[in-house]
Design an enzyme around this catalytic site. Structure first.
Site, PDB file in Angstrom:
ATOM      1  N   CYS A 200      -0.515   4.129   2.107  1.00 27.02           N
ATOM      2  CA  CYS A 200      -0.379   3.990   3.569  1.00 27.02           C
ATOM      3  C   CYS A 200       1.074   4.185   4.004  1.00 27.02           C
ATOM      4  O   CYS A 200       1.332   4.770   5.047  1.00 27.02           O
ATOM      5  CB  CYS A 200      -0.789   2.600   4.050  1.00 27.02           C
ATOM      6  SG  CYS A 200      -2.163   1.869   3.205  1.00 27.02           S
ATOM      7  N   ASP A 201       2.025   3.652   3.245  1.00 25.51           N
ATOM      8  CA  ASP A 201       3.405   3.564   3.731  1.00 25.51           C
ATOM      9  C   ASP A 201       4.395   4.470   3.001  1.00 25.51           C
ATOM     10  O   ASP A 201       5.560   4.535   3.398  1.00 25.51           O
ATOM     11  CB  ASP A 201       3.895   2.100   3.619  1.00 25.51           C
ATOM     12  CG  ASP A 201       3.030   1.164   4.450  1.00 25.51           C
ATOM     13  OD1 ASP A 201       2.576   1.589   5.531  1.00 25.51           O
ATOM     14  OD2 ASP A 201       2.806   0.015   4.022  1.00 25.51           O
TER      15      ASP A 201
ATOM     16  N   CYS B 296       0.827  -1.211   0.000  1.00 29.76           N
ATOM     17  CA  CYS B 296       0.000   0.000   0.000  1.00 29.76           C
ATOM     18  C   CYS B 296       0.862   1.262   0.000  1.00 29.76           C
ATOM     19  O   CYS B 296       1.320   1.707   1.057  1.00 29.76           O
ATOM     20  CB  CYS B 296      -0.925  -0.010   1.223  1.00 29.76           C
ATOM     21  SG  CYS B 296      -1.932   1.469   1.330  1.00 29.76           S
TER      22      CYS B 296
END
Ligand code: NAP
Length: 308
Positions: A137-138, A134
């Site tokens: 997200c990261d 992701c």
């Protein structure tokens, strides 16, 4: 005493949430079970530019929240839980979850898909230590660093473009010399000075001792291997349907997709499937929403026919 609902929906992505808007508006008490953040995979998208109604685009998380809010205002009950088992007994379905058991007369399966893994050494061991599925997200952990994205589809190219906002360089490792992503994304990626393509190459292993330090790739034509020194590897090589709990309950394709008819009916009367978990889905948020609408209307008609 196991609580019984007329309708239970498994999965809170665009398919499940749209189905919920329709069943709730038909005044059928509806429970939606979702194990994560309601909104589904679309919540991972930084910008959604192809969902009608948002000419400037919309953040995926915001879109998910808006649709959930819309369904909730019509009375949707949402249960954060993992679905562990689905049991069909005549015309009643029991849904076992990590948060209790529930029964229903009509079940709508909108469980979507999980990330496809590369299945190479280092991928699992270094998950969360530089390996991610992701970018949204990261990505922030890779400010000023060098990263790779594996894959050549819309997800991989969107991820690569997003990562150029923080990473120094983004290597897109693709097993062919032609991207699968749509033309507009390809054009943007080709124009980005921070994106470099590693064509005709597959990943052999993710290197690193505790954290990712590089990616070992192999050219598919010559067999030559190379080591890319980098700190992050984002895997975007497609998805697998999240239908484990439906095995033996409804017919699945050999790849695990739920077999459906044109009204989203499955092989078992009373169970409907929509979105990415079903066969022939085009895997777009708007198409999943359309599927959800059809599944809900079919479920509403099914329940009407069951009532004497
Ligand atoms: P996808 O379209 O199935 O693409 C997967 C990519 O990974 C392909 O390029 C494939 O290579 C490659 N691949 C598959 N298995 C591999 C392996 N084992 N090793 C190396 N490479 C591998 O998946 P996606 O990009 O996740 O997209 C899924 C769906 O979501 C699509 O329908 C897509 O249109 C949609 N989506 C849309 C948007 C958008 O509209 N902006 C954004 C994200 C996703 P080959 O090309 O050689 O098969």
């Amino acid at each position: 005493m196991v609580e019984k609902y007329p309708v239970i929906i498994l999965g809170g992505g665009p398919a499940g949430l749209t189905a919920a808007i329709y069943t709730c508006r038909s005044q059928l008490k509806t429970l939606l079970v979702d194990h994560g953040l309601v909104g589904g995979q679309i919540t991972l998208a930084d910008r959604v530019e192809n969902f009608p109604g948002f000419p400037q685009g919309i953040n995926g998380m915001e879109l998910g929240e808006l649709v959930h809010q819309q369904a909730s205002q019509f009375g949707l009950e949402t249960l954060p839980a993992e679905v562990t088992e689905v049991v069909a007994s005549g015309d009643v379905f029991t849904v076992r979850t990590s948060n209790g058991d529930f029964r229903c007369s009509a079940l709508i399966v909108a469980l979507g898909a999980d990330h496809q893994k590369l299945g190479v050494p280092g991928e699992e061991e270094l998950l969360g230590r530089g390996v991610s599925y992701c970018a949204n997200c990261d990505g922030a952990f890779f400010q000023g660093k060098e990263v790779a994205v594996v894959g050549g589809g819309n997800s991989a190219v969107s991820d690569a473009l997003f990562l150029t906002k923080m990473a120094k360089k983004v290597h897109v490792v693709h097993r062919r010399h032609q991207l699968r992503a749509e033309a507009i994304l390809q054009e943007q990626a080709m124009a980005s000075p921070r994106i470099e393509f590693v064509w005709d190459s597959v990943v052999e292993r993710v290197e690193g001792d505790g954290v990712v330090s590089g990616l070992r790739t192999r050219r598919v034509d010559t067999g030559e291997t190379s080591l890319l020194p980098l700190s992050g590897v984002f895997v975007a090589v497609g998805s697998v349907p999240a239908t484990r709990t439906l095995k033996g309950v409804v017919d699945l394709t050999p790849q695990g997709h739920i077999v459906t008819g044109h009204m989203m009916e499955t092989s078992r009367p009373g169970i409907f499937a929509c979105g990415e978990a079903r066969q022939h889905a085009v895997r777009q948020a708007i198409a999943s929403a359309g599927d959800g609408c059809t599944a809900a209307i079919a479920a509403i008609r099914y329940l009407q026919e069951q009532t004497p």
